[in-house]
Design a protein around this motif. Structure first.
Motif, PDB file in Angstrom:
ATOM      1  N   GLU A   1      -4.851  -8.339  -1.873  1.00  0.00           N
ATOM      2  CA  GLU A   1      -4.112  -7.484  -2.812  1.00  0.00           C
ATOM      3  C   GLU A   1      -3.561  -8.316  -3.974  1.00  0.00           C
ATOM      4  OE1 GLU A   1      -2.248  -4.131   0.156  1.00  0.00           O
ATOM      5  OE2 GLU A   1      -1.439  -6.168   0.342  1.00  0.00           O
TER       6      GLU A   1
ATOM      7  N   ILE B   1      -5.518  -3.760 -13.778  1.00  0.00           N
ATOM      8  CA  ILE B   1      -4.287  -3.090 -13.352  1.00  0.00           C
ATOM      9  C   ILE B   1      -4.147  -1.741 -14.053  1.00  0.00           C
ATOM     10  CG2 ILE B   1      -1.791  -3.317 -13.136  1.00  0.00           C
ATOM     11  CD1 ILE B   1      -3.428  -5.493 -11.681  1.00  0.00           C
TER      12      ILE B   1
ATOM     13  N   ILE C   1       4.239  -4.006  -9.366  1.00  0.00           N
ATOM     14  CA  ILE C   1       3.472  -5.208  -9.027  1.00  0.00           C
ATOM     15  C   ILE C   1       4.366  -6.439  -9.154  1.00  0.00           C
ATOM     16  CG2 ILE C   1       1.521  -6.658  -9.733  1.00  0.00           C
ATOM     17  CD1 ILE C   1       0.225  -3.989 -10.737  1.00  0.00           C
TER      18      ILE C   1
ATOM     19  N   LEU D   1       4.947  -1.034 -12.777  1.00  0.00           N
ATOM     20  CA  LEU D   1       4.108  -0.348 -11.797  1.00  0.00           C
ATOM     21  C   LEU D   1       4.410  -0.804 -10.366  1.00  0.00           C
ATOM     22  CD1 LEU D   1       0.677  -0.396 -13.679  1.00  0.00           C
ATOM     23  CD2 LEU D   1       2.059   1.622 -13.151  1.00  0.00           C
TER      24      LEU D   1
ATOM     25  N   MET E   1      -9.398  -1.430  -5.780  1.00  0.00           N
ATOM     26  CA  MET E   1      -8.440  -2.226  -5.025  1.00  0.00           C
ATOM     27  C   MET E   1      -7.052  -2.083  -5.624  1.00  0.00           C
ATOM     28  SD  MET E   1      -7.842  -6.254  -4.705  1.00  0.00           S
ATOM     29  CE  MET E   1      -6.723  -5.973  -6.075  1.00  0.00           C
ATOM     30  N   ASN E   2      -6.043  -2.031  -4.769  1.00  0.00           N
ATOM     31  CA  ASN E   2      -4.669  -1.870  -5.216  1.00  0.00           C
ATOM     32  C   ASN E   2      -4.003  -3.239  -5.328  1.00  0.00           C
ATOM     33  OD1 ASN E   2      -2.186  -0.781  -5.855  1.00  0.00           O
ATOM     34  ND2 ASN E   2      -1.621  -0.432  -3.717  1.00  0.00           N
ATOM     35  N   VAL E   3      -3.849  -3.742  -6.534  1.00  0.00           N
ATOM     36  CA  VAL E   3      -3.216  -5.049  -6.757  1.00  0.00           C
ATOM     37  C   VAL E   3      -1.710  -4.913  -6.565  1.00  0.00           C
ATOM     38  CG1 VAL E   3      -2.717  -6.857  -8.444  1.00  0.00           C
ATOM     39  CG2 VAL E   3      -5.008  -5.872  -8.327  1.00  0.00           C
ATOM     40  N   LYS E   4      -1.146  -5.752  -5.712  1.00  0.00           N
ATOM     41  CA  LYS E   4       0.293  -5.733  -5.473  1.00  0.00           C
ATOM     42  C   LYS E   4       0.998  -6.972  -6.007  1.00  0.00           C
ATOM     43  CE  LYS E   4       0.161  -2.787  -1.352  1.00  0.00           C
ATOM     44  NZ  LYS E   4       0.535  -2.691   0.090  1.00  0.00           N
TER      45      LYS E   4
END
Length: 275
Positions: A221, A275, A37, A35, A1-4
């Motif tokens: 996200e 992350i 985030i 990154l 999963m792409n953590v935003k």
């Protein structure tokens, strides 16, 4: 999963027991921000009680937004501009006042970005006569006033939060039962020796969702980290829920991952893991 987005409770989670950011935590937050985030404090603290050390990370480029007073406001973390607000209904403020004015309790009223406390309790803390609150934390983050309860009248349309503190397991703790009957406010807690009241439809989770909508980020996200009862809804809303080892047992039961305690760089551990 792409953590935003990372949503962070502060006390008991991001900060250690001395209310400090460790070097490992600083490094992890800055790496996440680099990154791309979005790193957001989501805290029971009011805006003016946010640690400057946190706001100044990476020259002020790490923290852009803050959800404060258990979701009563979203602030621009650097300028302090109010981007969203959800205050206690004046009817709720009146109900709370009618209950609390009959009691001899440590009461804090959050309004206009500051937390106000009765001067007599402030002075008792200053003199070391009260052991159930952190002396240094209160003395550096609270504004002492005389007749703090009257702020509920003076600023009845701008009350962010009302917090009540007492000796754990004391007779005073029965105030929870009385305040639970308030109809025009929502009751929560951030510690075993307190109860907090915010707007009826307010919570860390709902305000975090508002922020995510504005940023075009989906809740799947989001990674959230916390340790107390007022973090439960936020952890339930996020895709990745992280609890500290020092968290309440029901908070740990709700988490996807239980990190080390806030005194053992648990948050940095979780950030590096996900992350």
């Amino acid at each position: 999963m792409n953590v935003k987005l990372i949503a962070l409770d502060l006390d008991g989670t991001t900060l250690n027991s001395q209310n400090q950011l460790t070097e490992k935590t600083k490094e992890a937050l800055i790496k996440a921000a680099h990154l791309g985030i979005v790193v957001v404090p989501v805290t029971g603290r009011c805006y003016k009680s946010l640690p400057q050390e946190l706001l100044e990370l990476d020259g002020g480029n790490c923290i852009r937004y803050a959800v404060v007073s258990n979701g009563a406001e979203i602030r621009d973390a650097q300028s302090g501009e109010i981007l969203y607000k959800n205050y206690i209904d004046p009817l709720g403020a009146e109900e709370i006042k009618n209950i609390l004015q009959k009691e001899a309790l440590m009461i804090e009223i959050y309004v206009k970005g500051s937390a106000h406390i009765e001067r007599s309790y402030y002075e008792k803390l200053e003199q070391g006569q009260i052991s159930y609150r952190s002396r240094d934390y209160v003395l550096t983050t609270r504004v002492p006033v005389r007749g703090v309860i009257h702020l509920l009248d003076v600023h009845k349309t701008q009350i962010e939060k009302v917090a009540v503190y007492f000796e754990p397991d004391s007779l005073q703790s029965k105030i929870k039962e009385a305040l639970a009957d308030v109809k025009h406010a929502h009751i929560t807690s951030s510690a075993k020796n307190n109860v907090e009241l915010i707007a009826e439809n307010c919570s860390k989770a709902r305000t975090l969702e508002k922020l995510c909508e504005n940023l075009g980020i989906d809740l799947n996200e989001v990674m959230a980290a916390g340790d107390s009862q007022n973090d439960l809804e936020m952890l339930a809303a996020a895709d990745i829920a992280v609890a500290m080892e020092n968290a309440d047992e029901n908070v740990k039961a709700r988490a996807d991952f239980v990190a080390a305690s806030n005194d053992c760089d648990g948050l940095a551990q979780a950030i590096m893991k996900f992350i």
